[in-house]
Motif scaffolding. Structure first.
Motif, short mmCIF file in Angstrom:
data_model
loop_
_atom_site.label_atom_id
_atom_site.label_comp_id
_atom_site.label_asym_id
_atom_site.label_seq_id
_atom_site.Cartn_x
_atom_site.Cartn_y
_atom_site.Cartn_z
N MET A 104 -8.73 0.28 -12.24
CA MET A 104 -8.18 -0.97 -12.00
C MET A 104 -8.44 -1.59 -10.72
O MET A 104 -8.42 -1.12 -9.83
N GLU A 105 -9.18 -2.57 -10.71
CA GLU A 105 -9.26 -3.50 -9.61
C GLU A 105 -8.28 -4.45 -9.26
O GLU A 105 -7.63 -5.22 -10.20
N VAL A 106 -7.52 -4.13 -8.06
CA VAL A 106 -6.36 -4.52 -7.84
C VAL A 106 -6.24 -5.73 -6.68
O VAL A 106 -5.37 -6.16 -6.18
N GLY A 107 -7.38 -6.17 -6.39
CA GLY A 107 -7.39 -7.16 -5.07
C GLY A 107 -8.80 -7.24 -4.16
O GLY A 107 -9.83 -6.43 -4.65
N PHE A 108 -8.55 -7.84 -3.21
CA PHE A 108 -9.90 -8.28 -2.73
C PHE A 108 -9.48 -8.22 -1.19
O PHE A 108 -8.92 -9.39 -0.34
N PRO A 109 -8.94 -6.98 -0.52
CA PRO A 109 -8.51 -6.68 0.72
C PRO A 109 -8.70 -7.64 1.73
O PRO A 109 -7.63 -8.01 2.62
N ARG A 135 -1.38 3.73 -3.12
CA ARG A 135 -0.40 4.80 -2.46
C ARG A 135 0.35 5.22 -3.79
O ARG A 135 0.89 6.45 -4.00
N GLU A 136 0.88 4.25 -4.57
CA GLU A 136 1.73 4.50 -5.73
C GLU A 136 1.42 4.78 -6.98
O GLU A 136 1.95 5.45 -7.80
N ILE A 137 0.02 4.59 -7.11
CA ILE A 137 -0.55 4.74 -8.68
C ILE A 137 -1.37 5.90 -8.55
O ILE A 137 -2.46 5.90 -7.91
N SER A 138 -1.16 6.73 -9.60
CA SER A 138 -2.14 7.79 -9.76
C SER A 138 -2.50 7.83 -11.19
O SER A 138 -1.97 7.05 -12.14
N GLY A 139 -3.89 8.22 -11.38
CA GLY A 139 -4.36 8.38 -12.92
C GLY A 139 -5.84 7.46 -12.85
O GLY A 139 -6.62 8.09 -12.44
N PRO A 140 -5.44 6.23 -13.12
CA PRO A 140 -6.95 5.19 -12.96
C PRO A 140 -7.33 5.31 -11.44
O PRO A 140 -6.65 5.61 -10.50
N SER A 141 -8.81 5.19 -11.36
CA SER A 141 -9.35 4.85 -10.13
C SER A 141 -9.02 3.50 -9.69
O SER A 141 -8.86 2.32 -10.40
N ILE A 142 -8.42 3.40 -8.34
CA ILE A 142 -8.08 2.17 -7.75
C ILE A 142 -9.25 1.72 -7.03
O ILE A 142 -9.94 2.15 -6.17
N CYS A 143 -9.52 0.22 -7.30
CA CYS A 143 -10.54 -0.40 -6.98
C CYS A 143 -10.18 -1.72 -6.22
O CYS A 143 -9.42 -2.31 -6.45
N GLY A 144 -11.08 -2.16 -5.14
CA GLY A 144 -10.84 -3.19 -4.52
C GLY A 144 -12.46 -3.92 -4.38
O GLY A 144 -13.39 -3.18 -4.39
N LEU A 145 -12.36 -5.23 -4.27
CA LEU A 145 -13.62 -5.81 -4.11
C LEU A 145 -13.94 -6.33 -2.62
O LEU A 145 -13.08 -6.50 -1.99
N ALA A 146 -15.13 -6.28 -2.49
CA ALA A 146 -15.68 -6.84 -1.22
C ALA A 146 -16.99 -7.22 -1.32
O ALA A 146 -17.76 -7.02 -2.19
N ARG A 147 -17.18 -8.45 -0.63
CA ARG A 147 -18.84 -9.17 -0.33
C ARG A 147 -19.40 -8.07 0.21
O ARG A 147 -18.94 -7.23 0.80
N ALA A 148 -20.79 -8.34 -0.04
CA ALA A 148 -21.92 -7.27 0.68
C ALA A 148 -21.82 -7.61 2.09
O ALA A 148 -22.84 -7.89 2.82
N VAL A 149 -20.71 -7.42 2.89
CA VAL A 149 -20.80 -7.91 4.55
C VAL A 149 -19.70 -6.62 4.88
O VAL A 149 -18.80 -6.14 4.32
N SER A 150 -19.96 -6.22 5.99
CA SER A 150 -19.45 -5.11 6.48
C SER A 150 -17.98 -5.19 6.77
O SER A 150 -17.11 -4.28 6.39
#
Ligand code: KIV
Ligand code: ZN
Length: 515
Positions: A43-48, A63-78
């Motif tokens: 589950m992709e949950v935001g763009f930190p 912190r709260e969700i277990s089970g699925p892999s938790i994903c965040g989006l990031a542009r290709a910059v450090s």
């Protein structure tokens, strides 16, 4: 099942990004629990990096969700990768999803760089992301308008750098299913290290082809579908999770692949997304629309009574549509409510029975009968009007008729203080809002005000959704009540509570800075 297609839900990222007002942290947490109950793989949950609020929400979900892999989006910059890696740190399983555009159009006009430079940025970012997790996804934004040879070059380098999922989005919803399938075939046959990565698809619905394109890509060998509940997302939306999942389940015989989605959770998730995001589902929407299992023609009704499968390829229960319209009244006890909610797919931890039952009795007294949709609406609204809120409505009295000016008196608790004011206005809602303004001393600009009915016929509840502006910031307030003026006052009080919370957060930040 012959082979599995991974379901990557992006309701809380691509879906959320298309809403008029962003979701609160509480709304995101509530939806994140619901999405994880669907048993999605990722589950992709935001763009930190996009805002401190998004960072916090991603971190809390991690912190709260277990089970699925938790994903965040990031542009290709450090800085994006670092923010994403930090926000995801608490997750049991985490994925960083980084992307850069690869089409000539985006490279020339948006990024103003060469494909070679974009590829270097992708490689650097993937390597940096691997310091935070082994699970890195790379997307070639606008892949469907990128020449095949260019795509092959970028994909090969991304896999070498450590990406284990390669996503090839149809960012603008442009291609047809055969073209999209051809792209997947080409990548599978021409990228030497492709066996080291899972191929993923991400389709937008500008031409209404997002689901068809995703399935065509799976038939060509893709093994991850990115999708959202009710298909919400940028512009015309994304591939709809419920449609893709049910195609995989219902036609596993033909496709020779399946997925792990718990289909019985679909209806509830769809209702919750529609309500919280204020994006109603069209009645004829496949799988979750109000008419998806309704038979109108006499011939069809006769057919399903004789044998259900004459006109129904799946039963409503398969996707969690409740078949029992049990009505509840003020005589119904807590156990009846609890039983009904568990049939609707809610767990005890989803609601606070004491406050829910209090609202239930108040509504039952007003309406006589309380329906399933009332219960679901109350669960959501009880969550946003929690007892710890600074502003609490005590009462509202409004009157209007065609001969005189409308007036309203409103009483609220502000912390320990009880206050009341009266005002007149063009209608009872405006009068009530003016009374609230006098009490709080805060003038709010209403950017948008929507009044909707939750439920059916004369017994439906008024649901108000509003976007309001105060001190340069926008707030999203919602309210629900049998009476329209009261629903409006609830929505406005919701806005006042959000403003109060925002002021508290910023003064805490200042104190911390000063200290
Ligand atoms: O539509 C798109 O290309 C995206 C990417 C960020 C994956 O949303
Ligand atoms: Zn997208």
């Amino acid at each position: 099942m012959q082979d599995k297609v991974w379901i990557f839900d992006t309701t809380l990222r691509d879906g959320e990004q298309a809403l008029k007002a962003s979701l609160t942290e509480e709304d995101k947490i509530l939806l994140a629990h619901t999405i994880s109950r669907l048993n999605v793989d990722v589950m992709e949950v935001g763009f930190p990096v996009s805002s401190p609020a998004d960072f916090r929400a991603v971190q809390r979900i991690a912190r709260e969700i277990s089970g699925p892999s938790i994903c965040g989006l990031a542009r290709a910059v450090s800085k994006d990768i670092e923010a994403c890696g930090e926000a995801l740190r608490p997750a049991e399983k985490r994925r960083i999803h980084t992307f850069i555009a690869t089409s000539p159009l985006h490279l020339e006009h948006k990024l103003r760089m060469s494909l070679e430079d974009a590829t270097e940025m992708a490689v650097k970012s993937i390597k940096l992301a691997r310091n935070y997790t082994d699970d890195v996804e790379f997307s070639c934004e606008d892949a469907s308008r990128t020449p095949f040879d260019d795509l092959c070059r970028v994909v090969e380098r991304a896999i070498d750098a450590g990406a284990s999922t390669i996503n090839l989005p149809d960012t603008v919803g442009y291609v047809t299913p055969d073209e999209y399938a051809a792209m997947i075939h080409h990548i599978r046959n021409n990228v030497p290290n492709i066996d080291k990565a899972r191929l993923s698809v991400h389709c937008h619905n500008d031409l209404g082809l997002a689901v068809a394109n995703s399935i065509a890509a799976v038939q060509a060998g893709a093994r991850q579908i990115e999708c959202t509940i009710n298909g919400i997302g940028e512009r015309a939306g994304n591939c709809s999770l419920e449609e893709a999942a049910m195609i995989l389940k219902m036609r596993e015989d033909h496709l020779q692949v399946g997925c792990d989605i718990r289909s019985e959770e679909i209806y509830r998730a769809s209702r919750q997304v529609a309500k919280i995001c204020n994006m109603p589902v069209q009645p004829n929407k496949a799988i979750v629309g109000e008419n998806a299992f309704a038979h109108s023609s006499g011939i069809h009704q006769d057919g399903v009574l004789k044998a259900q499968n004459t006109y129904e390829i799946m039963s409503p229960e398969t996707v969690g549509v409740p078949n029992n319209q049990l009505n509840m009244t003020s005589r119904s006890g807590r156990h009846v409510i609890e039983h009904r909610l568990s049939e609707l797919g809610y767990q005890k931890s989803d609601y606070d029975m004491d406050s829910l039952y209090e609202s239930f009795l108040a509504l039952a007294d007003q309406k006589g009968t309380v329906y399933d949709y009332d219960l679901e609406a109350m669960i959501h609204f009880n969550q946003i009007t929690d007892k710890d809120s600074f502003y609490q409505l005590q009462f509202v009295n409004a009157s209007s008729n065609s001969q005189s000016i409308a007036s309203a008196t409103v009483g609220i608790a502000m912390g320990e203080q009880l206050k009341q004011e009266a005002a007149t206005g063009n209608g009872p809602v405006e009068a009530a809002f003016l009374a609230l303004e006098r009490i709080t001393g805060k003038a709010i600009d209403i950017v948008e005000y929507n009044l909707d009915a939750t439920g059916q016929g004369a017994s439906s509840l008024g649901q108000v959704d509003m976007i309001a502006k105060y001190d340069g910031r926008q707030y999203h307030g919602t309210g629900l009540a049998a009476d329209v003026v009261e629903a409006s006052v609830h929505a406005m009080i919701h806005v006042y509570n959000l403003i109060h919370r925002a002021a508290k957060v910023s003064s805490l930040k200042q104190q911390r800075k000063a200290g």
